[in-house]
Motif scaffolding. Sequence first.
Motif, PDB file in Angstrom:
ATOM      1  N   CYS A 139     -14.347  10.967 -23.520  1.00 19.50           N
ATOM      2  CA  CYS A 139     -13.577  11.537 -22.252  1.00 19.50           C
ATOM      3  C   CYS A 139     -14.248  12.623 -21.914  1.00 19.50           C
ATOM      4  O   CYS A 139     -13.288  13.831 -22.059  1.00 19.50           O
ATOM      5  CB  CYS A 139     -12.322  11.357 -22.133  1.00 19.50           C
ATOM      6  N   PRO A 140     -15.405  13.003 -21.714  1.00 16.37           N
ATOM      7  CA  PRO A 140     -16.042  14.318 -21.476  1.00 16.37           C
ATOM      8  C   PRO A 140     -15.604  15.157 -20.255  1.00 16.37           C
ATOM      9  O   PRO A 140     -15.225  14.142 -19.032  1.00 16.37           O
ATOM     10  CB  PRO A 140     -17.729  14.375 -21.516  1.00 16.37           C
ATOM     11  N   TRP A 141     -15.617  16.438 -20.110  1.00 17.73           N
ATOM     12  CA  TRP A 141     -15.660  17.069 -18.887  1.00 17.73           C
ATOM     13  C   TRP A 141     -16.925  17.415 -18.160  1.00 17.73           C
ATOM     14  O   TRP A 141     -18.061  17.283 -19.199  1.00 17.73           O
ATOM     15  CB  TRP A 141     -14.809  18.342 -19.018  1.00 17.73           C
ATOM     16  N   TYR A 142     -17.057  17.617 -16.856  1.00 15.73           N
ATOM     17  CA  TYR A 142     -18.236  17.972 -16.392  1.00 15.73           C
ATOM     18  C   TYR A 142     -17.920  19.164 -15.428  1.00 15.73           C
ATOM     19  O   TYR A 142     -17.096  19.052 -14.465  1.00 15.73           O
ATOM     20  CB  TYR A 142     -19.022  16.990 -15.520  1.00 15.73           C
ATOM     21  N   VAL A 143     -18.281  20.256 -16.015  1.00 13.67           N
ATOM     22  CA  VAL A 143     -18.086  21.698 -15.030  1.00 13.67           C
ATOM     23  C   VAL A 143     -19.369  21.827 -14.044  1.00 13.67           C
ATOM     24  O   VAL A 143     -20.294  22.139 -14.467  1.00 13.67           O
ATOM     25  CB  VAL A 143     -18.037  23.090 -16.022  1.00 13.67           C
ATOM     26  N   ILE A 144     -19.003  21.465 -12.774  1.00 13.33           N
ATOM     27  CA  ILE A 144     -19.817  21.332 -11.611  1.00 13.33           C
ATOM     28  C   ILE A 144     -20.039  22.381 -10.906  1.00 13.33           C
ATOM     29  O   ILE A 144     -18.782  22.970 -10.227  1.00 13.33           O
ATOM     30  CB  ILE A 144     -19.768  20.265 -10.913  1.00 13.33           C
ATOM     31  N   PRO A 145     -21.080  22.987 -10.631  1.00 18.69           N
ATOM     32  CA  PRO A 145     -21.216  24.337  -9.478  1.00 18.69           C
ATOM     33  C   PRO A 145     -20.701  23.948  -8.287  1.00 18.69           C
ATOM     34  O   PRO A 145     -21.158  22.934  -7.869  1.00 18.69           O
ATOM     35  CB  PRO A 145     -22.832  24.664  -9.854  1.00 18.69           C
ATOM     36  N   ALA A 146     -19.910  24.633  -7.740  1.00 17.70           N
ATOM     37  CA  ALA A 146     -19.366  24.405  -6.447  1.00 17.70           C
ATOM     38  C   ALA A 146     -19.446  25.216  -5.404  1.00 17.70           C
ATOM     39  O   ALA A 146     -18.921  25.115  -4.148  1.00 17.70           O
ATOM     40  CB  ALA A 146     -17.900  24.001  -6.428  1.00 17.70           C
ATOM     41  N   ASP A 147     -20.368  26.374  -5.449  1.00 12.89           N
ATOM     42  CA  ASP A 147     -20.504  27.403  -4.445  1.00 12.89           C
ATOM     43  C   ASP A 147     -21.502  26.587  -3.517  1.00 12.89           C
ATOM     44  O   ASP A 147     -21.481  27.242  -2.203  1.00 12.89           O
ATOM     45  CB  ASP A 147     -20.911  28.476  -5.137  1.00 12.89           C
ATOM     46  N   LYS A 148     -22.539  25.956  -3.797  1.00 14.27           N
ATOM     47  CA  LYS A 148     -23.200  25.222  -2.940  1.00 14.27           C
ATOM     48  C   LYS A 148     -22.895  23.674  -2.612  1.00 14.27           C
ATOM     49  O   LYS A 148     -23.240  23.062  -3.789  1.00 14.27           O
ATOM     50  CB  LYS A 148     -24.881  25.429  -3.308  1.00 14.27           C
ATOM     51  N   LYS A 149     -22.305  23.317  -1.855  1.00 15.93           N
ATOM     52  CA  LYS A 149     -21.906  22.210  -1.885  1.00 15.93           C
ATOM     53  C   LYS A 149     -22.785  20.820  -1.653  1.00 15.93           C
ATOM     54  O   LYS A 149     -22.604  19.985  -2.435  1.00 15.93           O
ATOM     55  CB  LYS A 149     -21.159  21.840  -0.472  1.00 15.93           C
ATOM     56  N   TRP A 150     -23.796  21.297  -1.354  1.00 14.08           N
ATOM     57  CA  TRP A 150     -25.064  20.074  -1.060  1.00 14.08           C
ATOM     58  C   TRP A 150     -25.402  19.901  -2.692  1.00 14.08           C
ATOM     59  O   TRP A 150     -26.116  18.817  -3.035  1.00 14.08           O
ATOM     60  CB  TRP A 150     -26.174  20.774  -0.274  1.00 14.08           C
ATOM     61  N   PHE A 151     -25.492  20.917  -3.545  1.00 12.87           N
ATOM     62  CA  PHE A 151     -25.942  20.699  -4.915  1.00 12.87           C
ATOM     63  C   PHE A 151     -24.592  19.963  -5.840  1.00 12.87           C
ATOM     64  O   PHE A 151     -24.902  19.060  -6.623  1.00 12.87           O
ATOM     65  CB  PHE A 151     -26.417  21.884  -5.732  1.00 12.87           C
ATOM     66  N   THR A 152     -23.686  20.295  -5.300  1.00 13.85           N
ATOM     67  CA  THR A 152     -22.344  19.915  -5.782  1.00 13.85           C
ATOM     68  C   THR A 152     -22.366  18.138  -5.958  1.00 13.85           C
ATOM     69  O   THR A 152     -22.140  17.562  -6.867  1.00 13.85           O
ATOM     70  CB  THR A 152     -21.016  20.451  -5.191  1.00 13.85           C
ATOM     71  N   ARG A 153     -22.611  17.750  -4.604  1.00 11.23           N
ATOM     72  CA  ARG A 153     -22.758  16.361  -4.540  1.00 11.23           C
ATOM     73  C   ARG A 153     -23.905  15.655  -5.203  1.00 11.23           C
ATOM     74  O   ARG A 153     -23.862  14.764  -5.847  1.00 11.23           O
ATOM     75  CB  ARG A 153     -23.087  16.290  -2.850  1.00 11.23           C
ATOM     76  N   ILE A 154     -25.129  16.427  -5.325  1.00 13.80           N
ATOM     77  CA  ILE A 154     -25.980  15.612  -6.181  1.00 13.80           C
ATOM     78  C   ILE A 154     -25.658  15.686  -7.662  1.00 13.80           C
ATOM     79  O   ILE A 154     -25.979  14.702  -8.262  1.00 13.80           O
ATOM     80  CB  ILE A 154     -27.478  16.628  -6.162  1.00 13.80           C
ATOM     81  N   ALA A 155     -25.131  16.802  -7.935  1.00 12.71           N
ATOM     82  CA  ALA A 155     -24.517  16.739  -9.657  1.00 12.71           C
ATOM     83  C   ALA A 155     -23.613  15.609  -9.635  1.00 12.71           C
ATOM     84  O   ALA A 155     -23.739  14.863 -10.853  1.00 12.71           O
ATOM     85  CB  ALA A 155     -24.196  18.226  -9.872  1.00 12.71           C
ATOM     86  N   ILE A 156     -22.705  15.496  -8.789  1.00  6.17           N
ATOM     87  CA  ILE A 156     -21.590  14.532  -9.231  1.00  6.17           C
ATOM     88  C   ILE A 156     -22.311  13.114  -9.082  1.00  6.17           C
ATOM     89  O   ILE A 156     -22.079  12.308 -10.088  1.00  6.17           O
ATOM     90  CB  ILE A 156     -20.563  14.663  -8.010  1.00  6.17           C
ATOM     91  N   SER A 157     -22.987  13.001  -8.205  1.00  7.17           N
ATOM     92  CA  SER A 157     -23.523  11.404  -8.081  1.00  7.17           C
ATOM     93  C   SER A 157     -24.514  11.127  -9.211  1.00  7.17           C
ATOM     94  O   SER A 157     -24.809  10.096  -9.716  1.00  7.17           O
ATOM     95  CB  SER A 157     -24.461  11.532  -6.832  1.00  7.17           C
ATOM     96  N   SER A 158     -25.296  12.287  -9.670  1.00  5.29           N
ATOM     97  CA  SER A 158     -26.004  12.161 -11.054  1.00  5.29           C
ATOM     98  C   SER A 158     -25.298  11.744 -12.135  1.00  5.29           C
ATOM     99  O   SER A 158     -25.784  10.834 -12.988  1.00  5.29           O
ATOM    100  CB  SER A 158     -26.813  13.458 -11.405  1.00  5.29           C
ATOM    101  N   VAL A 159     -24.214  12.252 -12.401  1.00  4.25           N
ATOM    102  CA  VAL A 159     -23.214  12.004 -13.581  1.00  4.25           C
ATOM    103  C   VAL A 159     -22.880  10.700 -13.311  1.00  4.25           C
ATOM    104  O   VAL A 159     -22.632   9.853 -14.216  1.00  4.25           O
ATOM    105  CB  VAL A 159     -22.120  13.163 -13.448  1.00  4.25           C
ATOM    106  N   ILE A 160     -22.409  10.411 -12.145  1.00  4.86           N
ATOM    107  CA  ILE A 160     -21.727   8.815 -11.949  1.00  4.86           C
ATOM    108  C   ILE A 160     -22.789   7.830 -12.313  1.00  4.86           C
ATOM    109  O   ILE A 160     -22.491   7.026 -12.832  1.00  4.86           O
ATOM    110  CB  ILE A 160     -21.188   8.794 -10.557  1.00  4.86           C
TER     111      ILE A 160
END
Length: 292
Positions: free
Chosen positions: A239-260
């Motif tokens: 059950c890992p955590w992912y600490v996702i950069p959130a200052d740039k929303k467009w990259f946040t979405r890419i990072a989240i989708s990549s993890v999923i």
Amino acid sequence: MSNIVKKFKVENGKGFKLGDFDPAYSDGFKKIEARKTLKDLIDETFDLQTELYAANKYALLIIFQAMDAAGKDSAIEHTLSGLNPQGCQVYSFKQPSTEDYEHDFLWRHYRSLPERGRIGIHNRSHYENVLVTKVHPDLLLKEHLPGINDVKDIDGKFWDKRYESIRAFEKHLTDNGTVIIKFYLNVSKQEQKLRFLKRIDNPKKNWKFSAADIEERKKWADYMDAYEKAIKETATNDCPWYVIPADKKWFTRIAISSVILDTLKGLKLKYPVLEKEEKDKLDESKKQLEKE
């Protein structure tokens, strides 16, 4: 994609420091490329979502935690926009109700878990019980816990037991087929300020702002300590955590989708293979249809 997943993944809390993660990081991606990149990721995830449903072996629970204005709502909207809504369920947890307080702190979250074959999204989660309650321990008095009659009764041992309960809860879920992804959207204090100002200046977003947000912002350091401790105590291989950069929303979405997407690929899903008897029935049905 693999670089993104590896960079933000926290599997072991030993030595973890929230300050080691840059809220503005974008891994060399450019905003102009973001829309197409995100669409490609979602399209690939859609195919795997269908396999997840058909296999009926796993459930996927995606947890979003963050400070206000970090972009949880928009992240959920954009990263799941191309998926089949029949296979998803979203729960946004507000303050506990009177009924919730009559049960243990995990009760309402257990009731909201996704069934096998489905994706469940928890906008805030059971982690609020070691985050907001850590910053506002007086809230714990509403739980009417044995031995807790005053804030001074809430000591380090209490929090250790609560982290232990969370680890046990998540282990039980993973042992029984629920795959858990935990996202912390890491927004900077400066970016939160800019987003608050936009909410105030835009009449269409006034409803998203509350004066209470300013009071919580004053406790920023306390919240950062609470998040760091929670991640440190509950990050595990399963059950890992992912600490996702959130200052740039467009990259946040890419990072989240990549993890999923990476998580679903790791399940090595396959469509069910019919037994011979069922396959024969299928062939017979085909023949009957072709004769019509």
